[in-house]
Design an enzyme around this catalytic site. Sequence first.
Site, PDB file in Angstrom:
ATOM      1  N   ARG C 258       0.863  -1.182   0.000  1.00  0.00           N
ATOM      2  CA  ARG C 258       0.000   0.000   0.000  1.00  0.00           C
ATOM      3  C   ARG C 258       0.897   1.228   0.000  1.00  0.00           C
ATOM      4  O   ARG C 258       1.495   1.559   1.019  1.00  0.00           O
ATOM      5  CB  ARG C 258      -0.920  -0.033   1.224  1.00  0.00           C
ATOM      6  CG  ARG C 258      -1.476   1.309   1.637  1.00  0.00           C
ATOM      7  CD  ARG C 258      -2.614   1.233   2.615  1.00  0.00           C
ATOM      8  NE  ARG C 258      -2.313   0.720   3.941  1.00  0.00           N
ATOM      9  CZ  ARG C 258      -1.604   1.369   4.881  1.00  0.00           C
ATOM     10  NH1 ARG C 258      -1.076   2.549   4.632  1.00  0.00           N
ATOM     11  NH2 ARG C 258      -1.418   0.819   6.072  1.00  0.00           N
ATOM     12  N   HIS C 262      -3.515   4.302   4.940  1.00  0.00           N
ATOM     13  CA  HIS C 262      -4.580   3.309   5.112  1.00  0.00           C
ATOM     14  C   HIS C 262      -5.914   3.874   4.648  1.00  0.00           C
ATOM     15  O   HIS C 262      -6.598   3.284   3.811  1.00  0.00           O
ATOM     16  CB  HIS C 262      -4.673   2.903   6.580  1.00  0.00           C
ATOM     17  CG  HIS C 262      -5.863   2.076   6.890  1.00  0.00           C
ATOM     18  ND1 HIS C 262      -5.975   0.776   6.472  1.00  0.00           N
ATOM     19  CD2 HIS C 262      -7.020   2.364   7.536  1.00  0.00           C
ATOM     20  CE1 HIS C 262      -7.145   0.290   6.862  1.00  0.00           C
ATOM     21  NE2 HIS C 262      -7.792   1.239   7.505  1.00  0.00           N
ATOM     22  N   TYR C 271       4.485   5.275  11.205  1.00  0.00           N
ATOM     23  CA  TYR C 271       4.857   3.880  11.478  1.00  0.00           C
ATOM     24  C   TYR C 271       5.752   3.210  10.435  1.00  0.00           C
ATOM     25  O   TYR C 271       6.108   2.057  10.595  1.00  0.00           O
ATOM     26  CB  TYR C 271       3.604   3.036  11.746  1.00  0.00           C
ATOM     27  CG  TYR C 271       2.520   3.122  10.674  1.00  0.00           C
ATOM     28  CD1 TYR C 271       2.619   2.422   9.491  1.00  0.00           C
ATOM     29  CD2 TYR C 271       1.386   3.907  10.876  1.00  0.00           C
ATOM     30  CE1 TYR C 271       1.637   2.493   8.522  1.00  0.00           C
ATOM     31  CE2 TYR C 271       0.387   3.988   9.911  1.00  0.00           C
ATOM     32  CZ  TYR C 271       0.517   3.282   8.743  1.00  0.00           C
ATOM     33  OH  TYR C 271      -0.459   3.356   7.785  1.00  0.00           O
TER      34      TYR C 271
HETATM   35  C1  LIG Z   1     -13.708  -6.850  12.278  1.00  0.00           C
HETATM   36  C2  LIG Z   1     -13.029  -5.539  12.050  1.00  0.00           C
HETATM   37  N1  LIG Z   1     -12.146  -5.090  12.956  1.00  0.00           N
HETATM   38  C3  LIG Z   1     -11.530  -3.903  12.783  1.00  0.00           C
HETATM   39  C4  LIG Z   1     -11.778  -3.126  11.684  1.00  0.00           C
HETATM   40  C5  LIG Z   1     -11.088  -1.766  11.505  1.00  0.00           C
HETATM   41  N2  LIG Z   1     -10.134  -1.849  10.397  1.00  0.00           N
HETATM   42  C6  LIG Z   1     -10.449  -1.420   9.170  1.00  0.00           C
HETATM   43  S1  LIG Z   1      -9.247  -1.750   8.044  1.00  0.00           S
HETATM   44  C7  LIG Z   1      -8.282  -2.482   9.213  1.00  0.00           C
HETATM   45  C8  LIG Z   1      -6.952  -3.060   8.796  1.00  0.00           C
HETATM   46  C9  LIG Z   1      -7.123  -4.063   7.719  1.00  0.00           C
HETATM   47  O1  LIG Z   1      -5.869  -4.569   7.323  1.00  0.00           O
HETATM   48  P1  LIG Z   1      -5.741  -5.569   6.099  1.00  0.00           P
HETATM   49  O2  LIG Z   1      -6.635  -6.735   6.306  1.00  0.00           O
HETATM   50  O3  LIG Z   1      -4.304  -5.845   5.910  1.00  0.00           O
HETATM   51  O4  LIG Z   1      -6.326  -4.757   4.874  1.00  0.00           O
HETATM   52  P2  LIG Z   1      -5.777  -3.403   4.234  1.00  0.00           P
HETATM   53  O5  LIG Z   1      -6.356  -2.276   5.009  1.00  0.00           O
HETATM   54  O6  LIG Z   1      -4.302  -3.432   4.307  1.00  0.00           O
HETATM   55  O7  LIG Z   1      -6.273  -3.412   2.838  1.00  0.00           O
HETATM   56  C10 LIG Z   1      -8.883  -2.440  10.460  1.00  0.00           C
HETATM   57  C11 LIG Z   1      -8.296  -2.958  11.701  1.00  0.00           C
HETATM   58  C12 LIG Z   1     -12.710  -3.626  10.759  1.00  0.00           C
HETATM   59  N3  LIG Z   1     -13.033  -2.945   9.652  1.00  0.00           N
HETATM   60  N4  LIG Z   1     -13.308  -4.820  10.969  1.00  0.00           N
END
Ligand SMILES: Cc1ncc(C[n+]2csc(CCOP(=O)(O)OP(=O)(O)O)c2C)c(N)n1
Lengths: 325, 325, 360, 360
Positions: C258, C262, C271
């Site tokens: 990415r 975020h 970070y």
């Molecule tokens: C069950 C749940 N817990 C927490 C969140 C908050 N949250 C949104 S995105 C994220 C990180 C996701 O990381 P990843 O799976 O690597 O996907 P990326 O954002 O890198 O595409 C979090 C913790 C959420 N959307 N759903």
Amino acid sequence: MPLMTIIDAVKNTIDQQMELNDNVVTFGEDVGFEGGVFRATKGLQQKYGKERSFDTPLAESAIIGSAVGMAVNGLIPIPEIQFSGFVFPAINQIITHVARYRNRTKGTYSLPMVIRMPYGGGIRALEHHSESIESLFAHIPGLKVVIPSTPYDTKGLLTAAIKDPDPVIFLEPKRIYRAFKQEVPTEEYIVPIGKAKVVQQGDTITVVAWGAMVREVENAIKLLENEKINVELIDLRTIQPYDKQTLINSVKKTGRFLVVHEAYKSYGPGAELIATINEQAFLYLEAPPTRLAGFDITIPLPKGEHHFIITPKRIANEIKKVSSF
Amino acid sequence: MPLMTIIDAVKNTIDQQMELNDNVVTFGEDVGFEGGVFRATKGLQQKYGKERSFDTPLAESAIIGSAVGMAVNGLIPIPEIQFSGFVFPAINQIITHVARYRNRTKGTYSLPMVIRMPYGGGIRALEHHSESIESLFAHIPGLKVVIPSTPYDTKGLLTAAIKDPDPVIFLEPKRIYRAFKQEVPTEEYIVPIGKAKVVQQGDTITVVAWGAMVREVENAIKLLENEKINVELIDLRTIQPYDKQTLINSVKKTGRFLVVHEAYKSYGPGAELIATINEQAFLYLEAPPTRLAGFDITIPLPKGEHHFIITPKRIANEIKKVSSF
Amino acid sequence: MLTKTYSPLKDKILEVLDYKGKVVNEKLVPKLDKEFLLNMYKTMMLGRVADTKALQYQRQGRILTYAPIKGQEAAQVGVIAALDKQDWMVPAFRELAGMLYKGAPLKQLFMYWYGNEEGNHFDKDLKILPISVPIASQLNHAAGLAYASKIKKKGEVVVAYVGDGGTSHGEFHEAVNFSAVFDLPVIIIIQNNQWAISTPRSSQTKAKTLAHKAIGYGIEGIQVDGNDPLAMYIATKEAKEKALRGEGPTLIEALTYRLGPHTTSDDPSIYRSDDEVAYWEERDPITRFRIYLIELGHWTLEEDKALIKEYKDYVNKIFKEVEETGLIDLDEVFKYNYETMSEDLQNQLNEYKEYIKEAK
Amino acid sequence: MLTKTYSPLKDKILEVLDYKGKVVNEKLVPKLDKEFLLNMYKTMMLGRVADTKALQYQRQGRILTYAPIKGQEAAQVGVIAALDKQDWMVPAFRELAGMLYKGAPLKQLFMYWYGNEEGNHFDKDLKILPISVPIASQLNHAAGLAYASKIKKKGEVVVAYVGDGGTSHGEFHEAVNFSAVFDLPVIIIIQNNQWAISTPRSSQTKAKTLAHKAIGYGIEGIQVDGNDPLAMYIATKEAKEKALRGEGPTLIEALTYRLGPHTTSDDPSIYRSDDEVAYWEERDPITRFRIYLIELGHWTLEEDKALIKEYKDYVNKIFKEVEETGLIDLDEVFKYNYETMSEDLQNQLNEYKEYIKEAK
Ligand SMILES: Cc1ncc(C[n+]2csc(CCOP(=O)(O)OP(=O)(O)O)c2C)c(N)n1
Ligand SMILES: Cc1ncc(C[n+]2csc(CCOP(=O)(O)OP(=O)(O)O)c2C)c(N)n1
Ligand SMILES: [Mg+2]
Ligand SMILES: [Mg+2]
């Protein structure tokens, strides 16, 4: 007409709907080969094949989450949760997806599905086998919550639920699964979701209950035979949406109200009914609308469960109190 | 005394309790290194080390389930759920374990822990970032549910929660995280769990709210300055157990009651308060106790959220209606 | 089979193009014609331009929040390009380029971030499920779609996305296991972009690679250079064929990055290091694909410039249309909770309408 | 290291005694003295006798429900025997023999099935968590115990049990992953008794063995003959030492069999064949351990008969004590929900007491 118990009616209904509609499938832990721990789906795998009635891995979120995908892709899933105490691992799917899919997609995808689970206490079981958690579901927009109390209603309501374009939580009062039999038509029929049943007319007091508690109120009424109390007993049958009209009409007539439920009292389902009565029948009230409900304690293991269980005697006592306020 | 926002007060309190007690630990998704997406734990890892303030894998059930084990083994965990909309994967741990451990073990193990999460709408966010789900927790015996509305109360209540031997669900009204500042003592103090605050005395009508809605009611009261309405505003502060005495005393004085909450109306928290008022102050009521609550619809995405959000104007309107019933 | 040669236990990564656009594995180059390749490239580019613009709109306060895809275009487009029209796409929430390739109109994709349910109101024929915010929960939906497809013999394949962070979630486990047990036609794409908000991949799991997770489900896994659209294409293609033969799911770990924050409320400089970002900037999927296409003679820098210009205008035009939609009507927010509104809900709406009338 | 030699990828099962009680792997025989071995054996036997009796009590209507352990005694006792006093045991709900070995009084274990919270009211020093009914959820508690132990440098190890069915659950995934990420001193014992109620192991997962699941978490897994108490002992011992060195969790799959019904309300003849049961009856962990001890000269058949007789009487005596406890007091069911009862709850109790008084 054959005589059926509630569990017979569940099985008969699923069988009939699977027969009538190839898209109906049923599954869950031990649902397929042995027909579920309560045998609600017994014989269906043998009749309709392993693809339409099947055992899943032990994973409630997968059971409900996969049902979402199935419903989107043309099936009408009837997942079973083995006991309502084990639905919590699937709550994420139910609250964030099942309840919201129609709204999220502006109606592109509706989720016709029925999530069945036995619920309620009084069977002297292990922990997590006795809870009444109907209000957790009833609070969530997008869900319908149905609870039958008789074999006849079970078939009619379950048929309605399977035909409903929206997801239905179908809570089965396991305490009375096999408690009594009733004549149940073999042909298909519907008891509409959202309509209460006036089990008995009366003008002294309105008593509302659902599921196993309906029988207990009936037993209470028998204890009151010699009193001058004419109870109007309403079986709510559907908790969400619920039949406000029938409820309000009755309270307007009687001026007195008692709701009986085994669910915990605080923030429980009875409070909702009382709030509605205040909103719509305030000026008719002659006594404080009252709850006879589960204590706000973890439902005890069998050797203490009798303290928790609501007996006909206690119901009768409460009816007398409210009637003489 | 320093001026603090609610989020400052959260951080200040956790910092202080970690300073005072080596057993206090805090963790969750992004909680450690960057200090949480709202920065409620910013700097704590740098100050207390990676073992006491840390990032977890993305897994809510592990976050809460591990907190159970930590509490049993001598720690006082303060897990964070990133948004209340993501607590559902952890509901199994909360309902089947966190709430029950003391009862299950007859008091051998209590679970001192505080499960923090931002909640509520009005921040124009994505799906699952805006819900008010306090009544789901409040219905479960064994849990305490606390919701502050000011920076001062935040510190006092959170301190009380951390020192409480029982698990506390601490819901933070994220809409007002940084809305205003207040003088907050640097030393430790407690605002007791279970006690409401009479924000403003009055004798026309009792209005109860909590969290962000308290500010909105205050704003509504300003709109009513020219009316002959003396609102008694109660900030409930704790939803479970809640302060029935303060509530009932007030309603006995005013005879009128309005509860304002953003949680969905049906089977929502307001119903409980109304049921209690019926039970304990029925004869004092001069108007139907009323709810102004979230509609029973999925809270809409930002471009429709204004329809859902409860405005001071609507509150004022409702206060007038109930006051003139 | 690629999944044999590149089994996670062999510590090999499937690559076709290196990061300078050179073919490193001639045998594996898929036979795709110019039009097809350019369609892939253009969609990646449209994704990139829309992404850049969305960030800009957000800074201008015209959009509330947005989850950037910059750097992940190949992992998205390479996959969807290998699907057929009847196949399903199950997104997480960071798949704008993949959704574009599957046919979602840009306007709708913007509508979502603009804050309107219209953003998930895709035409049924597109076979795109709505964006799923609760991490990893969408994978179980994929399993269900595939189950229905399998028993109805529809011949569909389901591609579902999840992030590196999402692999830690119980929902991931249950869904992959369910798909495996029933040999469902599911392809799980882990977009391993190295970060879950501020949490690095190394804090999510001690597994050597995310592809290793396949072993616990008895299925095949493969680690692919996720910034290489051709590698992603052939891995997906093979997985699809396998799925259609009834041989069950495949887990594809797309190694990507990415490049942006975020979401627009995140500051990644807290970070992660500039060096790390620079390393991955060099491995940009669009740059390498462009070089490859130019080498092939399919594309020129002039055309590229013109395309970017065209897309910028297009994106601006679309976003203006989005902004013209304004607020959502009151009736709309009540309308879709149930097929038939209950009397009670109807009353809530009516009372509110009355209040609005009076309040005027 | 055993986990290297018997890595799941090598398709080998760790065994010390074969099913006839013969040592098949001399090098691996743990050096345990007579007393220690007999203590293991006797606890297995007490578990067996208590189990048989409990089934009998249930048929007599004296106990409501019960989850039999018959056949799984070695997988339970072999593990706990390798622990020290300060180590934690985290049971699922089918670990009666293991809990006995850890020091739980039989009376309390019966109290649970009798329907009294007293059955989970273990002395803190025993370091046994309560029985956990929600499948696999206890594994996250184990992770938390171990986390606290690690940061407080307590030198404790945590052993947690889960069934073959439980490995499909999201809770399993999250807990094992969490334990792995933080290198926690956790040993996860999968009692693979081949069935989850009526669902066979083969329907739970396509993984070749359950030990294979370790790979997805970057930890070591090992498949052990779960009916061999010595194999279970050495596998656990090694995992414990590793955990204490700070090298994180180990996943041990104990291959065993539930010879009885799932619970007393289950009829296994519906879903499994007599042949299958007979095959496993031959592999009974108690029989083989008895032969081994007799061969060693530690034990005789006469002693065995006497022991069984002694235990039968003991179990009957204990169960009588259990029955004498009768019903639970009203105050007790209110008392433990919070440390301090809220006014409201106190009122609910008082009102109910008043009702009882009046109703008399
Ligand atoms: C069950 C749940 N817990 C927490 C969140 C908050 N949250 C949104 S995105 C994220 C990180 C996701 O990381 P990843 O799976 O690597 O996907 P990326 O954002 O890198 O595409 C979090 C913790 C959420 N959307 N759903
Ligand atoms: C979350 C959850 N779902 C369902 C159940 C009901 N249930 C009790 S035991 C069991 C099967 C467990 O199988 P396994 O994990 O192999 O353990 P075993 O019974 O063989 O010891 C099920 C489905 C439960 N207790 N918890
Ligand atoms: Mg990521
Ligand atoms: Mg098993």
